[in-house]
Write an enzyme that holds these catalytic residues in place. Structure first.
Site, mmCIF file in Angstrom:
data_model
loop_
_atom_site.group_PDB
_atom_site.id
_atom_site.type_symbol
_atom_site.label_atom_id
_atom_site.label_comp_id
_atom_site.label_asym_id
_atom_site.label_seq_id
_atom_site.Cartn_x
_atom_site.Cartn_y
_atom_site.Cartn_z
ATOM 1 N N LYS A 166 0.897 -1.109 0.006
ATOM 2 C CA LYS A 166 -0.248 0.427 -0.208
ATOM 3 C C LYS A 166 1.338 1.337 -0.087
ATOM 4 O O LYS A 166 2.036 1.512 0.491
ATOM 5 C CB LYS A 166 -1.091 -0.288 1.201
ATOM 6 C CG LYS A 166 -1.567 -1.163 1.667
ATOM 7 C CD LYS A 166 -2.931 -1.669 0.394
ATOM 8 C CE LYS A 166 -3.671 -2.519 0.555
ATOM 9 N NZ LYS A 166 -4.328 -2.893 -0.028
HETATM 10 C C1 LIG Z 1 -4.722 -4.389 0.584
HETATM 11 C C2 LIG Z 1 -6.634 -3.893 1.093
HETATM 12 C C3 LIG Z 1 -7.724 -4.411 1.972
HETATM 13 C C4 LIG Z 1 -7.449 -5.606 3.449
HETATM 14 O O1 LIG Z 1 -5.797 -4.922 3.391
HETATM 15 P P1 LIG Z 1 -5.365 -6.091 4.627
HETATM 16 O O2 LIG Z 1 -4.170 -5.615 4.921
HETATM 17 O O3 LIG Z 1 -4.496 -6.878 3.163
HETATM 18 O O4 LIG Z 1 -6.124 -7.366 5.009
HETATM 19 C C5 LIG Z 1 -9.021 -3.867 1.989
HETATM 20 N N1 LIG Z 1 -10.109 -3.385 0.877
HETATM 21 C C6 LIG Z 1 -8.905 -2.824 -0.415
HETATM 22 C C7 LIG Z 1 -9.429 -2.502 -0.907
HETATM 23 C C8 LIG Z 1 -7.558 -3.488 -0.109
HETATM 24 O O5 LIG Z 1 -7.343 -2.796 -1.055
#
Ligand SMILES: *Cc1c(COP(=O)(O)O)cnc(C)c1O
Length: 374
Positions: free
Chosen positions: A190
């Site tokens: 991210k």
């Molecule tokens: C990455 C993501 C999540 C989940 O996050 P994690 O930390 O991998 O559990 C939820 N929603 C969206 C849109 C994402 O891109």
């Protein structure tokens, strides 16, 4: 030329390596691996960065969504509380609803932006709606100011899925502060990524923040006192050190992503078969992903990968056509826009350190691939 990855986490680590080494040495010395002071420090820093009063660090973005929903009072196991969300999101958005005891109600997305279709959303609200979950897809925020009054009239809360939008703004307001409560993810890829799993709940509501703090820690206000059923979902001290170091650079990195996105837009203008991303008026995106639309997508993707270009697809299958959500009873044709987009989307490599030369190479190979498939 060597390959070009979709994201390059190594280039980012180099910039924070010294700070992380020093911070981790402190944690190792103190052995406060859970609940060290670095966690509260990061929570305060990220709340300030996002312009919201409260930030509660948790174990992942998926947990952040689940905890936010449970803090709102979704009744566990009732399956009657409905949460409205777009069909074209990462599976976690809907997964968290089910885990929190609710029922996901899917709606279609806008053809231009891929953001939740507000008219479809309005039609999906009902007496059982407890929450609406707009997803700030690819790093641009949904038009939450249109969604809030609809949700309010239905007695539902707005829960932002801000996992892809750290630092994104809508009319000047940062993602995380647009709804009643927000969930974000610090998955390594991210915009603000940890070195493992992590996430956070953001809210201006002190009572919601208090409830999330309780739930993430076994429903325990004090050690060995458990006032309600919670679970274990905490942000590690070691991750908090990484996140604080990276947060200091996030604005700079997001600006570099914007520069790279503008460069792609220029380079891609000579490929008329490619449809570039559309930015909703009033948005300042942070380009978590740079997603274009191309014909013969699967073949184009193959050709790019054969040339070492780390392109991707976000996401190949809308939720209603996945095995996991087959139980919702939907079929092909139920969300035609999401389905049509899923067959065309292509994410091009984009990260703060990507160079102009790398981007030129991506567009050159993409041009050749399109020629070969036309
Ligand atoms: C990455 C993501 C999540 C989940 O996050 P994690 O930390 O991998 O559990 C939820 N929603 C969206 C849109 C994402 O891109």
């Amino acid at each position: 030329m060597t390959g070009i990855p979709l994201v390059d986490l190594g280039a980012q680590h180099e910039q924070v390596a010294e700070e992380v080494d020093a911070g981790w040495a402190d944690v190792l010395k103190s052995t406060a691996f859970i609940g060290g002071p670095q966690v509260a420090t990061f929570e305060a820093e990220f709340a300030e960065y996002s312009g919201v009063r409260h930030c509660v660090g948790v174990g992942s973005g998926t947990d952040a969504l689940e905890l936010a929903l449970r803090a709102l009072g979704l009744e566990h196991g009732s399956d009657r509380d409905e949460c409205v969300l777009p069909a074209n999101t990462f599976v976690a958005t809907a997964e968290a609803v089910v885990r929190a005891g609710g029922r996901p109600v899917l709606v279609d997305c806008e053809a231009d932006t891929g953001l939740i279709d507000v008219h479809a959303l309005a039609g999906a609200l009902g007496p059982r709606t407890r929450a609406v979950i707009p997803v700030h897809l690819y790093g641009q925020t949904a038009p939450v100011e249109l969604i809030r009054p609809l949700a309010r009239a239905a007695g539902a809360a707005v829960v932002e899925d801000a996992a892809q939008a750290q630092g994104a703004r809508r009319h000047g307001v940062c993602a995380g502060g647009l709804g009643d409560v927000a969930a974000t993810s610090f998955y390594p890829g991210k915009n603000l990524g940890a070195y493992g799993d992590g996430g956070a709940v953001l809210t201006g509501d002190p009572e919601l923040a208090r409830r999330v703090r309780l739930l993430r820690e076994h429903g325990s206000p004090r050690k060995y006192e458990h006032t309600e059923l919670g679970f274990n979902s905490r942000l590690d001290t070691l991750q908090a050190v990484v996140l604080s170091a990276k947060l200091r650079r996030l604005s700079h990195w997001n600006a570099a992503r914007r520069t790279a996105a503008a460069r792609y837009a220029r380079l891609l203008s000579r490929l008329p078969a490619v449809r570039g991303p559309v930015v909703l008026e009033g948005n300042e995106p942070v380009w978590h992903l740079y997603v274009v639309r191309v014909p013969a997508r699967d073949r184009v993707l193959e050709l790019l990968r054969a040339e070492g270009i780390g392109a991707g697809v976000h996401y190949p299958t809308p939720l209603h056509l996945t095995g996991a959500f087959g139980g919702l009873g939907h079929g092909e044709g139920d969300f035609p826009v999401a389905e049509r987009l899923a067959g065309k989307l292509l994410s091009l490599p984009l990260f703060p350190e990507i160079t102009g030369t790398q981007q030129e190479r991506v567009v050159e190979v993409l041009g050749e691939a399109l020629e070969e498939t036309s």
